[in-house]
Design a protein around this motif. Structure first.
Motif, PDB file in Angstrom:
ATOM      1  N   GLY A 196       0.812  -1.210   0.000  1.00 60.15           N
ATOM      2  CA  GLY A 196       0.000   0.000   0.000  1.00 60.15           C
ATOM      3  C   GLY A 196       0.842   1.254   0.000  1.00 60.15           C
ATOM      4  O   GLY A 196       1.958   1.277   0.540  1.00 60.15           O
ATOM      5  N   VAL A 197       0.298   2.326  -0.609  1.00 60.87           N
ATOM      6  CA  VAL A 197       0.996   3.610  -0.686  1.00 60.87           C
ATOM      7  C   VAL A 197       0.009   4.737  -0.415  1.00 60.87           C
ATOM      8  O   VAL A 197      -1.205   4.534  -0.405  1.00 60.87           O
ATOM      9  CB  VAL A 197       1.646   3.834  -2.064  1.00 60.87           C
ATOM     10  N   ARG A 198       0.549   5.919  -0.221  1.00 59.70           N
ATOM     11  CA  ARG A 198      -0.266   7.119  -0.056  1.00 59.70           C
ATOM     12  C   ARG A 198       0.019   8.077  -1.198  1.00 59.70           C
ATOM     13  O   ARG A 198       1.175   8.386  -1.497  1.00 59.70           O
ATOM     14  CB  ARG A 198       0.050   7.810   1.265  1.00 59.70           C
ATOM     15  N   ILE A 199      -1.047   8.560  -1.849  1.00 57.87           N
ATOM     16  CA  ILE A 199      -0.947   9.613  -2.858  1.00 57.87           C
ATOM     17  C   ILE A 199      -1.468  10.907  -2.252  1.00 57.87           C
ATOM     18  O   ILE A 199      -2.520  10.925  -1.607  1.00 57.87           O
ATOM     19  CB  ILE A 199      -1.747   9.243  -4.122  1.00 57.87           C
ATOM     20  N   MET A 200      -0.729  11.998  -2.472  1.00 61.33           N
ATOM     21  CA  MET A 200      -1.193  13.293  -1.974  1.00 61.33           C
ATOM     22  C   MET A 200      -0.470  14.422  -2.701  1.00 61.33           C
ATOM     23  O   MET A 200       0.491  14.210  -3.440  1.00 61.33           O
ATOM     24  CB  MET A 200      -0.958  13.410  -0.470  1.00 61.33           C
ATOM     25  N   GLU A 201      -0.949  15.616  -2.464  1.00 57.89           N
ATOM     26  CA  GLU A 201      -0.354  16.817  -3.052  1.00 57.89           C
ATOM     27  C   GLU A 201       1.100  16.968  -2.632  1.00 57.89           C
ATOM     28  O   GLU A 201       1.537  16.416  -1.614  1.00 57.89           O
ATOM     29  CB  GLU A 201      -1.155  18.041  -2.595  1.00 57.89           C
ATOM     30  N   THR A 202       1.861  17.735  -3.399  1.00 55.08           N
ATOM     31  CA  THR A 202       3.278  17.948  -3.082  1.00 55.08           C
ATOM     32  C   THR A 202       3.463  19.008  -2.016  1.00 55.08           C
ATOM     33  O   THR A 202       4.293  18.870  -1.113  1.00 55.08           O
ATOM     34  CB  THR A 202       4.042  18.358  -4.356  1.00 55.08           C
ATOM     35  N   HIS A 203       2.696  20.098  -2.112  1.00 56.29           N
ATOM     36  CA  HIS A 203       2.896  21.234  -1.207  1.00 56.29           C
ATOM     37  C   HIS A 203       1.667  21.409  -0.323  1.00 56.29           C
ATOM     38  O   HIS A 203       0.611  21.843  -0.771  1.00 56.29           O
ATOM     39  CB  HIS A 203       3.164  22.504  -2.017  1.00 56.29           C
ATOM     40  N   GLU A 204       1.829  21.084   0.947  1.00 59.18           N
ATOM     41  CA  GLU A 204       0.738  21.197   1.902  1.00 59.18           C
ATOM     42  C   GLU A 204       0.652  22.616   2.473  1.00 59.18           C
ATOM     43  O   GLU A 204       1.638  23.348   2.506  1.00 59.18           O
ATOM     44  CB  GLU A 204       0.936  20.231   3.067  1.00 59.18           C
ATOM     45  N   ASN A 205      -0.554  22.961   2.955  1.00 63.14           N
ATOM     46  CA  ASN A 205      -0.734  24.200   3.690  1.00 63.14           C
ATOM     47  C   ASN A 205      -1.277  23.851   5.067  1.00 63.14           C
ATOM     48  O   ASN A 205      -2.459  23.553   5.222  1.00 63.14           O
ATOM     49  CB  ASN A 205      -1.700  25.136   2.952  1.00 63.14           C
ATOM     50  N   TYR A 206      -0.403  23.879   6.063  1.00 59.78           N
ATOM     51  CA  TYR A 206      -0.781  23.426   7.401  1.00 59.78           C
ATOM     52  C   TYR A 206      -1.822  24.331   8.054  1.00 59.78           C
ATOM     53  O   TYR A 206      -2.517  23.909   8.985  1.00 59.78           O
ATOM     54  CB  TYR A 206       0.458  23.317   8.286  1.00 59.78           C
ATOM     55  N   ASN A 207      -1.933  25.594   7.580  1.00 61.12           N
ATOM     56  CA  ASN A 207      -2.955  26.483   8.118  1.00 61.12           C
ATOM     57  C   ASN A 207      -4.362  26.023   7.747  1.00 61.12           C
ATOM     58  O   ASN A 207      -5.343  26.469   8.334  1.00 61.12           O
ATOM     59  CB  ASN A 207      -2.751  27.915   7.606  1.00 61.12           C
ATOM     60  N   GLU A 208      -4.431  25.156   6.767  1.00 62.16           N
ATOM     61  CA  GLU A 208      -5.732  24.715   6.268  1.00 62.16           C
ATOM     62  C   GLU A 208      -5.987  23.240   6.587  1.00 62.16           C
ATOM     63  O   GLU A 208      -6.809  22.593   5.943  1.00 62.16           O
ATOM     64  CB  GLU A 208      -5.805  24.966   4.756  1.00 62.16           C
TER      65      GLU A 208
END
Length: 448
Positions: A302-314
């Motif tokens: 299993g793997v995780r796909i997600m955005e490259t640049h997160e915004n921790y404020n959101e």
């Protein structure tokens, strides 16, 4: 020898013809996910106010109960459109009150839609998103928690992938699932993985989608052309003996989840425009977790796909404005076109793996102090099988660089390829041109 080469050439030409048909299907799938559908579904999920795992389950308009009933109804609508091709159901697990993030006895409920394979109904590829959301206090289950990107985006992508792929038939089963309890401790994934283990599901791989809609990072970068794939290095089922052998022969970055990450990287390169997969050699981000981990814990790929640049404020924030900064996971921050592109990557991977033979088992390698490298494996029993492809790469390369179709054999020697200089693997190839995940050799061929 001439006859053998002629046969391989014939099989290879047959694969090229079949690949063209497979490529046509995958090319259609690559552009099929709809940003409009994803936006509509994210807005609907946000409209439930909060989807906290411990939130209201009775209301028809607010809380996780209403959200999961809506998700189930959407899967049912999709199933009706494909002549009831999906088995739609809940998967429930009662989690007792504990001292961490379950402050009362709580039913954690997953929603599953199973598209049964025509040949291997108990072999699965899985795409997951998370149903639940939260604010700053993980135990606050009453305040508004839109969870637009985390993780209505992943849930909407999973629903849209079902819309796209339910139009096709595959030899292998596909499961589209909304998992709950993620923010409280990965409870939904833990239960599903436990059931899969107990019932003997043959899981080829699970792709967990957690935040696939943000392109504006807290680091100031705006990027809609890359995404991350997190994967663990080796399986939790790796034995002590295998770990010891890695010291001498390699394989410490070649577990099955890492091969799935490479597969996703390659299929993105082959079929997606202006999009690149970034393989991250970690289980997940520092100090954080996702719903692929419980499956990894049970030994599944299993793997995780997600955005490259997160915004921790959101993420995981109370809705507020402080010092001119807006906090909260609101829909205005979601890029629907980007979420549709990452949904397409999932759909492509699911379709390719669901069309492919199973990977070869018991891959072995030999060639110490020899000019050539020998690979040997057990035959794959599948009427779709046409043969095997041997892969190799530099020991420092993240991706497979070289390959050779070797025909329907289970023992092959790469002439003048010195074993010391490369890492090797074997994949099964179907008559339709589809390929399994590459299998890394875990044993040495016994010396005569």
């Amino acid at each position: 020898m001439k006859t053998k080469l002629t046969l391989i050439a014939f099989l290879f030409s047959s694969i090229i013809v079949a690949q063209s048909e497979s490529s046509k299907m995958l090319s259609k799938i690559a552009i099929a996910p709809s940003a409009e559908n994803i936006e509509k579904d994210i807005r609907k999920l946000v409209s439930f106010g909060t989807r906290h795992t411990l939130s209201d389950t009775i209301s028809k308009t607010r809380g996780i109960g209403a959200a999961r009933r809506w998700i189930k109804s959407e899967f049912s609508i999709i199933s009706k459109a494909c002549n009831n091709c999906l088995e739609v159901k809940y998967q429930r697990n009662l989690v007792p009150k504990n001292d961490r993030r379950i402050v009362k006895d709580t039913w954690v409920v997953n929603v599953l839609a199973i598209q049964r394979g025509t040949v291997f109904p108990n072999r699965y590829v899985i795409m997951s998103g998370d149903i639940d959301s939260r604010v700053s206090d993980p135990n606050n289950f009453t305040s508004d928690s839109p969870g637009a990107n985390d993780n209505a985006s992943g849930m909407a992508g999973t629903i849209e992938a079902a819309r796209v792929l339910s139009k096709y038939k595959f030899p292998v089963s596909i499961i589209y699932t909304g998992l709950s309890g993620e923010e409280q401790g990965l409870y939904g994934g833990q239960h599903m993985a436990k059931v899969a283990k107990e019932e003997g599901w043959e899981i080829i791989g699970i792709i967990n989608n957690d935040m696939i809609g943000n392109i504006k990072g807290i680091d100031g970068v705006i990027d809609n052309s890359t995404f991350r794939v997190f994967s663990e290095a080796i399986s939790m089922e790796t034995t002590d003996r295998q770990r010891r052998s890695m010291r001498f022969y390699g394989g410490e970055i070649d577990g099955p989840s890492r091969q799935l990450a490479r597969y996703i990287d390659k299929i993105t390169d082959d079929y997606m425009t202006n999009l690149d997969a970034i393989m991250i050699y970690r289980l997940d981000r520092f100090g954080r977790g996702g719903h692929h981990r419980p499956f990894n814990d049970q030994g599944f790929t299993g793997v995780r796909i997600m955005e490259t640049h997160e915004n921790y404020n959101e993420q995981h924030q109370d809705l507020r404005t402080e010092n001119g900064i807006k906090y909260g996971d609101v829909i205005e921050s979601v890029n629907f076109e980007y979420a549709a592109k990452l949904t397409a990557v999932n759909a492509l991977t699911l379709a390719a793996l669901a069309s492919a033979p199973n990977g070869p088992k018991k891959v072995m390698i030999g060639g110490a102090v020899q000019p050539s490298t020998r690979l040997k494996w057990d035959a794959v029993k599948d009427d779709n099988l046409v043969g095997y492809k041997v892969y190799w790469r530099d020991t420092t390369s993240p991706q497979w660089q070289y390959s050779r179709f070797v025909g329907n054999v289970t023992d092959y020697t790469l002439k003048n390829i010195v074993i010391d200089n490369y890492l090797f693997g074997v994949a099964a190839v179907g008559k339709n041109g589809s390929e399994s995940l590459v299998q890394f050799p875990r044993k040495l061929i016994p010396r005569n």
